[in-house]
Design an enzyme around this catalytic site. Sequence first.
Site, mmCIF file in Angstrom:
data_model
loop_
_atom_site.group_PDB
_atom_site.id
_atom_site.type_symbol
_atom_site.label_atom_id
_atom_site.label_comp_id
_atom_site.label_asym_id
_atom_site.label_seq_id
_atom_site.Cartn_x
_atom_site.Cartn_y
_atom_site.Cartn_z
ATOM 1 N N LYS A 69 0.803 -1.225 0.000
ATOM 2 C CA LYS A 69 0.000 0.000 0.000
ATOM 3 C C LYS A 69 0.840 1.280 0.000
ATOM 4 O O LYS A 69 0.415 2.309 -0.527
ATOM 5 C CB LYS A 69 -0.946 0.010 1.209
ATOM 6 C CG LYS A 69 -2.136 -0.924 1.043
ATOM 7 C CD LYS A 69 -3.127 -0.770 2.180
ATOM 8 C CE LYS A 69 -4.373 -1.586 1.911
ATOM 9 N NZ LYS A 69 -5.403 -1.411 2.938
ATOM 10 N N ASN A 90 -4.823 1.985 -1.904
ATOM 11 C CA ASN A 90 -5.372 0.623 -2.083
ATOM 12 C C ASN A 90 -6.041 0.470 -3.438
ATOM 13 O O ASN A 90 -6.542 -0.603 -3.766
ATOM 14 C CB ASN A 90 -6.356 0.261 -0.957
ATOM 15 C CG ASN A 90 -7.695 0.933 -1.159
ATOM 16 O OD1 ASN A 90 -7.772 2.048 -1.679
ATOM 17 N ND2 ASN A 90 -8.755 0.269 -0.765
ATOM 18 N N GLY A 128 -7.553 1.802 17.605
ATOM 19 C CA GLY A 128 -6.600 1.357 16.596
ATOM 20 C C GLY A 128 -5.878 2.520 15.950
ATOM 21 O O GLY A 128 -6.386 3.664 15.954
ATOM 22 N N ALA A 129 -4.685 2.234 15.413
ATOM 23 C CA ALA A 129 -3.890 3.270 14.741
ATOM 24 C C ALA A 129 -3.127 2.674 13.562
ATOM 25 O O ALA A 129 -2.122 3.218 13.125
ATOM 26 C CB ALA A 129 -2.926 3.916 15.739
HETATM 27 P P1 NDP Z 1 -2.718 -3.042 11.127
HETATM 28 O O1 NDP Z 1 -1.879 -4.220 11.414
HETATM 29 O O2 NDP Z 1 -2.156 -1.896 10.341
HETATM 30 O O3 NDP Z 1 -3.270 -2.444 12.525
HETATM 31 C C1 NDP Z 1 -3.826 -3.284 13.484
HETATM 32 C C2 NDP Z 1 -4.366 -2.453 14.637
HETATM 33 O O4 NDP Z 1 -5.007 -3.339 15.566
HETATM 34 C C3 NDP Z 1 -3.280 -1.728 15.426
HETATM 35 O O5 NDP Z 1 -3.794 -0.517 15.914
HETATM 36 C C4 NDP Z 1 -3.008 -2.703 16.577
HETATM 37 O O6 NDP Z 1 -2.491 -2.075 17.727
HETATM 38 C C5 NDP Z 1 -4.417 -3.179 16.865
HETATM 39 N N1 NDP Z 1 -4.468 -4.468 17.562
HETATM 40 C C6 NDP Z 1 -4.302 -5.701 17.023
HETATM 41 N N2 NDP Z 1 -4.442 -6.654 17.983
HETATM 42 C C7 NDP Z 1 -4.701 -6.002 19.147
HETATM 43 C C8 NDP Z 1 -4.959 -6.422 20.485
HETATM 44 N N3 NDP Z 1 -4.975 -7.712 20.829
HETATM 45 N N4 NDP Z 1 -5.203 -5.484 21.421
HETATM 46 C C9 NDP Z 1 -5.214 -4.166 21.097
HETATM 47 N N5 NDP Z 1 -4.976 -3.691 19.827
HETATM 48 C C10 NDP Z 1 -4.723 -4.602 18.881
HETATM 49 O O7 NDP Z 1 -4.018 -3.622 10.410
HETATM 50 P P2 NDP Z 1 -5.084 -2.837 9.501
HETATM 51 O O8 NDP Z 1 -5.340 -1.508 10.102
HETATM 52 O O9 NDP Z 1 -4.685 -2.925 8.085
HETATM 53 O O10 NDP Z 1 -6.365 -3.772 9.676
HETATM 54 C C11 NDP Z 1 -7.103 -3.793 10.884
HETATM 55 C C12 NDP Z 1 -8.402 -4.552 10.659
HETATM 56 O O11 NDP Z 1 -9.183 -3.838 9.720
HETATM 57 C C13 NDP Z 1 -8.212 -5.952 10.062
HETATM 58 O O12 NDP Z 1 -8.965 -6.855 10.823
HETATM 59 C C14 NDP Z 1 -8.757 -5.864 8.660
HETATM 60 O O13 NDP Z 1 -9.425 -7.050 8.293
HETATM 61 C C15 NDP Z 1 -9.771 -4.722 8.804
HETATM 62 N N6 NDP Z 1 -9.997 -4.012 7.538
HETATM 63 C C16 NDP Z 1 -11.266 -4.002 7.068
HETATM 64 C C17 NDP Z 1 -11.546 -3.356 5.905
HETATM 65 C C18 NDP Z 1 -12.939 -3.383 5.383
HETATM 66 O O14 NDP Z 1 -13.139 -2.990 4.228
HETATM 67 N N7 NDP Z 1 -13.930 -3.791 6.180
HETATM 68 C C19 NDP Z 1 -10.513 -2.634 5.126
HETATM 69 C C20 NDP Z 1 -9.204 -2.678 5.752
HETATM 70 C C21 NDP Z 1 -8.976 -3.367 6.909
HETATM 71 P P3 NDP Z 1 -0.905 -1.839 17.903
HETATM 72 O O15 NDP Z 1 -0.580 -0.597 17.123
HETATM 73 O O16 NDP Z 1 -0.742 -1.694 19.366
HETATM 74 O O17 NDP Z 1 -0.225 -3.070 17.338
#
Ligand code: NDP
Length: 282
Positions: A69, A90, A128-129
């Site tokens: 991306k 994307n 989330g971030a």
């Molecule tokens: P990233 O890996 O970039 O980010 C993941 C985020 O989730 C981070 O903020 C991370 O926190 C947090 N996280 C993960 N596990 C935990 C936990 N156990 N406790 C607390 N925080 C947690 O992923 P994306 O942003 O790309 O994707 C996130 C979700 O969004 C995915 O499930 C994906 O399927 C969904 N998505 C859905 C879309 C749609 O069209 N519906 C489009 C794009 C994504 P930390 O920074 O602390 O690691």
Amino acid sequence: MNFLAKLVGSFAQPAAENPTVAMMEAAFRHHGMDWRYINCEVPPQWLGDAVRGAWAMGWVGFNCSLPHKVAVIDHLVGLGESARIMRAVNCAVRQEDGFRGENTDGKGFLQSLRERIDPAGKTMLLFGAGGAARAIAVESALAGVKAIVVVNRTPERGHELVRLVNEHTPAAARFVPWEGIFGVPAGVDIVVNATSIGLYPNVDERFPVDFSACGPQTIVADVIPNPPRTRFLRMAAERGCPTLDGLGMLVNQGVISIRLWSGVSVDPGVMRARLEEIFSAG
Ligand code: NDP
């Protein structure tokens, strides 16, 4: 026939069962469009060649997912406003001289949100971030959300997103660390889970949030498309909050991508039905 491709870093399912491919092709069939959407696995070191190949073969565009991306930007001729701010693409759209990059994730989320509420002047609490959170924060801020509270496990990523929003959009963002169970305060208009907590197969993963101060005035949305009815949304619904599932975002980012490539506004209902069929079978 027009070809589109999703350039992915890896994929676990054969193309025929890939939900995104199935969803896009369901729209093409329904509208009698002589188009194909194919899934290509592209290793990072060949990304530039893949984009040049797509151009040479006359593809009208492509989607790309992690890990491409950000890196794909070096191979594009321009960026849409939100893609430029979040530095993530994307969706690439054919132009005269190359592909332009867009980000339809946040736009897809906003389209779902707008079916329930006008985001202008509203407040948002965002869990989330990561990539999804960045897309939602930037697009919501550009659409007029006035204040965004970012709650994230890792403070560095949370601060970075807050800085991005404050420097590049009119919204005011601030970071709150996520320690223990996070109580959502009364008065927040929109709450969004943009983490991957609850994504299949971890559907029973505990979500440390407390909605007891909320009610029907707070809209609660989840980005997780599978399962559509997440534990997070069920907890919010128990308190009377209206909810929006991640299927809507996934469908709408596809609808927007197809519109950018073809000018055709496809029926989201057909795409959603195909996804529901696949996810209920899984
Ligand atoms: P990233 O890996 O970039 O980010 C993941 C985020 O989730 C981070 O903020 C991370 O926190 C947090 N996280 C993960 N596990 C935990 C936990 N156990 N406790 C607390 N925080 C947690 O992923 P994306 O942003 O790309 O994707 C996130 C979700 O969004 C995915 O499930 C994906 O399927 C969904 N998505 C859905 C879309 C749609 O069209 N519906 C489009 C794009 C994504 P930390 O920074 O602390 O690691």
